[in-house]
Scaffold this motif. Structure first.
Motif, PDB file in Angstrom:
ATOM      1  N   GLU A 191      61.804 127.060 112.379  1.00 41.71           N
ATOM      2  CA  GLU A 191      63.057 126.326 112.570  1.00 41.71           C
ATOM      3  C   GLU A 191      63.140 125.137 111.621  1.00 41.71           C
ATOM      4  O   GLU A 191      64.201 124.863 111.038  1.00 41.71           O
ATOM      5  CB  GLU A 191      63.171 125.848 114.019  1.00 41.71           C
ATOM      6  CG  GLU A 191      63.417 126.962 115.024  1.00 41.71           C
ATOM      7  CD  GLU A 191      63.335 126.470 116.455  1.00 41.71           C
ATOM      8  OE1 GLU A 191      63.992 127.096 117.313  1.00 41.71           O
ATOM      9  OE2 GLU A 191      62.641 125.458 116.722  1.00 41.71           O
ATOM     10  N   ARG A 192      62.031 124.445 111.459  1.00 43.00           N
ATOM     11  CA  ARG A 192      62.033 123.271 110.577  1.00 43.00           C
ATOM     12  C   ARG A 192      62.330 123.673 109.140  1.00 43.00           C
ATOM     13  O   ARG A 192      63.117 123.018 108.448  1.00 43.00           O
ATOM     14  CB  ARG A 192      60.688 122.538 110.664  1.00 43.00           C
ATOM     15  CG  ARG A 192      60.441 121.893 112.010  1.00 43.00           C
ATOM     16  CD  ARG A 192      59.124 121.141 112.049  1.00 43.00           C
ATOM     17  NE  ARG A 192      59.195 119.920 111.250  1.00 43.00           N
ATOM     18  CZ  ARG A 192      58.185 119.044 111.143  1.00 43.00           C
ATOM     19  NH1 ARG A 192      57.042 119.292 111.768  1.00 43.00           N
ATOM     20  NH2 ARG A 192      58.325 117.965 110.424  1.00 43.00           N
ATOM     21  N   ILE A 193      61.712 124.744 108.694  1.00 44.59           N
ATOM     22  CA  ILE A 193      61.947 125.182 107.322  1.00 44.59           C
ATOM     23  C   ILE A 193      63.361 125.755 107.174  1.00 44.59           C
ATOM     24  O   ILE A 193      64.005 125.583 106.138  1.00 44.59           O
ATOM     25  CB  ILE A 193      60.876 126.206 106.898  1.00 44.59           C
ATOM     26  CG1 ILE A 193      59.534 125.480 106.784  1.00 44.59           C
ATOM     27  CG2 ILE A 193      61.244 126.891 105.581  1.00 44.59           C
ATOM     28  CD1 ILE A 193      58.384 126.360 106.399  1.00 44.59           C
ATOM     29  N   GLY A 194      63.858 126.392 108.218  1.00 43.66           N
ATOM     30  CA  GLY A 194      65.216 126.904 108.176  1.00 43.66           C
ATOM     31  C   GLY A 194      66.254 125.812 108.021  1.00 43.66           C
ATOM     32  O   GLY A 194      67.329 126.037 107.450  1.00 43.66           O
ATOM     33  N   ARG A 195      65.956 124.612 108.528  1.00 39.83           N
ATOM     34  CA  ARG A 195      66.879 123.484 108.453  1.00 39.83           C
ATOM     35  C   ARG A 195      66.603 122.578 107.255  1.00 39.83           C
ATOM     36  O   ARG A 195      67.357 121.629 106.996  1.00 39.83           O
ATOM     37  CB  ARG A 195      66.780 122.644 109.734  1.00 39.83           C
ATOM     38  CG  ARG A 195      67.116 123.390 111.013  1.00 39.83           C
ATOM     39  CD  ARG A 195      66.844 122.540 112.241  1.00 39.83           C
ATOM     40  NE  ARG A 195      67.799 121.449 112.387  1.00 39.83           N
ATOM     41  CZ  ARG A 195      67.499 120.167 112.258  1.00 39.83           C
ATOM     42  NH1 ARG A 195      66.252 119.796 111.975  1.00 39.83           N
ATOM     43  NH2 ARG A 195      68.421 119.240 112.404  1.00 39.83           N
ATOM     44  N   ALA A 196      65.528 122.845 106.539  1.00 36.67           N
ATOM     45  CA  ALA A 196      65.074 121.919 105.498  1.00 36.67           C
ATOM     46  C   ALA A 196      66.031 121.851 104.311  1.00 36.67           C
ATOM     47  O   ALA A 196      66.721 122.809 103.980  1.00 36.67           O
ATOM     48  CB  ALA A 196      63.683 122.325 105.023  1.00 36.67           C
ATOM     49  N   ARG A 197      66.018 120.692 103.684  1.00 35.51           N
ATOM     50  CA  ARG A 197      66.815 120.467 102.477  1.00 35.51           C
ATOM     51  C   ARG A 197      65.928 120.654 101.257  1.00 35.51           C
ATOM     52  O   ARG A 197      64.784 120.193 101.220  1.00 35.51           O
ATOM     53  CB  ARG A 197      67.388 119.056 102.497  1.00 35.51           C
ATOM     54  CG  ARG A 197      68.244 118.733 101.276  1.00 35.51           C
ATOM     55  CD  ARG A 197      68.719 117.303 101.298  1.00 35.51           C
ATOM     56  NE  ARG A 197      69.453 117.003 100.067  1.00 35.51           N
ATOM     57  CZ  ARG A 197      69.804 115.783  99.702  1.00 35.51           C
ATOM     58  NH1 ARG A 197      69.494 114.748 100.458  1.00 35.51           N
ATOM     59  NH2 ARG A 197      70.470 115.580  98.574  1.00 35.51           N
TER      60      ARG A 197
END
Length: 259
Positions: A87-93
Motif C-alpha cells: 500500500e505504501r509503495i502504491g501511494r508513493a510519489r
C-alpha cells in the motif's frame, strides 16, 4: 504504482536494519532482486547510496523505496506499520535523481570513471593549499582557485557536504548544479556558482606534484589526480519513492527554513 508490483527486500548489515526486517519478511511475497520491478531498501542514507551505486555499476536501474533504519534518513521514509508495504509503495510519489559522471586522470595517466549521486569533491591531500583551474564548457572561468578544494553537487546532494561548505540548497527539478569552493583562500570572497546541469565542469590541478589533490565521487576516492571532468549522466536517471507529504523535495524545502 500498482499494488501487485514485484518487490525485492534489500537490507543493510546493521543490527538495527536486520532486526527491523523481521516483521517485513513475512508481510509480503518478496522476489529476488533480479526479478523485481522495485526495491525496498532498509537501512540509512549510506546504505541507500550503496544500493543506488550498485545499480549504476550494473546498469540495472529500478525504483527504490527506502525505510529509515539508520541515522538521518534524508533519502528514506519513516519506519511505519500503519499500512502494508504494498500500500505504501502504491501511494508513493516518484522523484527522479540524475547522478553525475566523474572522469579523472591521475599524474600517472591512469583513467577512472565513477558516478556520484550527491557530489564530486576535489580535496587537497597535504597541508599545501590546492590550486585548481576551473573550466565550464571548455572555457576557463577561473585561472586559479586556491583553497582546501571545491565540489560540484546535484540538487539531491545540495543539503549534504555542499550545505556544510556554505553552498546553496537546490530544489529538485531545477536542472541546476552547485559549484562550491571549500575554504577558499583566493579569490577569498568567491562563494561559488550555480550552473545548468547541461554544463560540463573541468578542473586542472596546478602544481600537482607539489600540491597533490584527490577526487571523491560520493564514497569513491582517487588520489593524485591531474584532470577531472564532471557532467550530468542524463541516461542514468534514478527513481526514489516517497510517502505522500514526505518527499525529498519537501525535505529540501524544510532545510531552507530551519532556525
Amino acid at each position: 504504482m500498482s499494488n501487485d508490483l514485484k518487490l525485492a527486500l534489500v537490507v543493510s548489515d546493521s543490527i538495527k536494519a536486520q532486526e527491523g526486517a523481521g516483521p517485513l519478511r513475512d508481510a509480503h511475497d518478496w522476489v529476488p532482486a533480479g526479478e523485481a520491478e522495485a526495491l525496498v531498501v532498509l537501512g540509512g542514507d549510506g546504505f541507500m547510496l550503496h544500493v543506488l551505486h550498485e545499480m549504476l555499476d550494473k546498469n540495472w536501474i529500478r525504483p527504490c523505496y527506502g525505510i529509515n533504519l539508520g541515522t538521518v534518513g534524508f533519502l528514506m521514509n519513516k519506519n511505519s506499520h500503519k499500512r502494508t508495504i504494498a500500500e505504501r509503495i502504491g501511494r508513493a510519489r516518484k522523484i527522479g535523481v540524475r547522478p553525475l559522471e566523474m572522469r579523472a586522470v591521475t599524474q600517472d595517466d591512469d583513467e577512472f570513471s565513477f558516478y556520484a549521486i550527491n557530489e564530486v569533491s576535489l580535496l587537497r591531500e597535504t597541508r599545501q593549499t590546492a590550486k585548481l583551474e576551473v573550466k565550464i564548457n571548455g572555457k576557463v572561468r577561473m585561472a586559479e582557485l586556491a583553497g582546501d578544494g571545491v565540489l560540484v553537487s546535484t540538487p539531491a546532494g545540495s543539503t549534504a557536504y555542499n550545505l556544510s561548505a556554505n553552498g546553496p540548497i537546490l530544489p529538485l527539478g531545477c536542472n541546476m548544479l552547485a559549484l562550491t569552493p571549500i575554504s577558499p583562500f583566493r579569490p577569498r570572497r568567491w562563494k561559488g556558482a550555480i550552473l545548468p546541469d547541461s554544463a560540463e565542469v573541468e578542473f586542472r590541478v596546478r602544481e600537482p606534484g607539489k600540491r597533490p589533490v584527490s577526487v571523491v565521487a560520493d564514497q569513491k576516492e582517487i588520489r593524485d589526480v591531474r584532470d577531472v571532468r564532471i557532467s550530468t549522466a542524463r541516461d542514468k536517471e534514478l527513481t526514489l519513492l516517497f510517502d505522500p507529504g514526505a518527499s525529498l523535495e519537501e525535505r529540501i524545502f524544510a532545510e531552507q527554513f530551519q532556525a
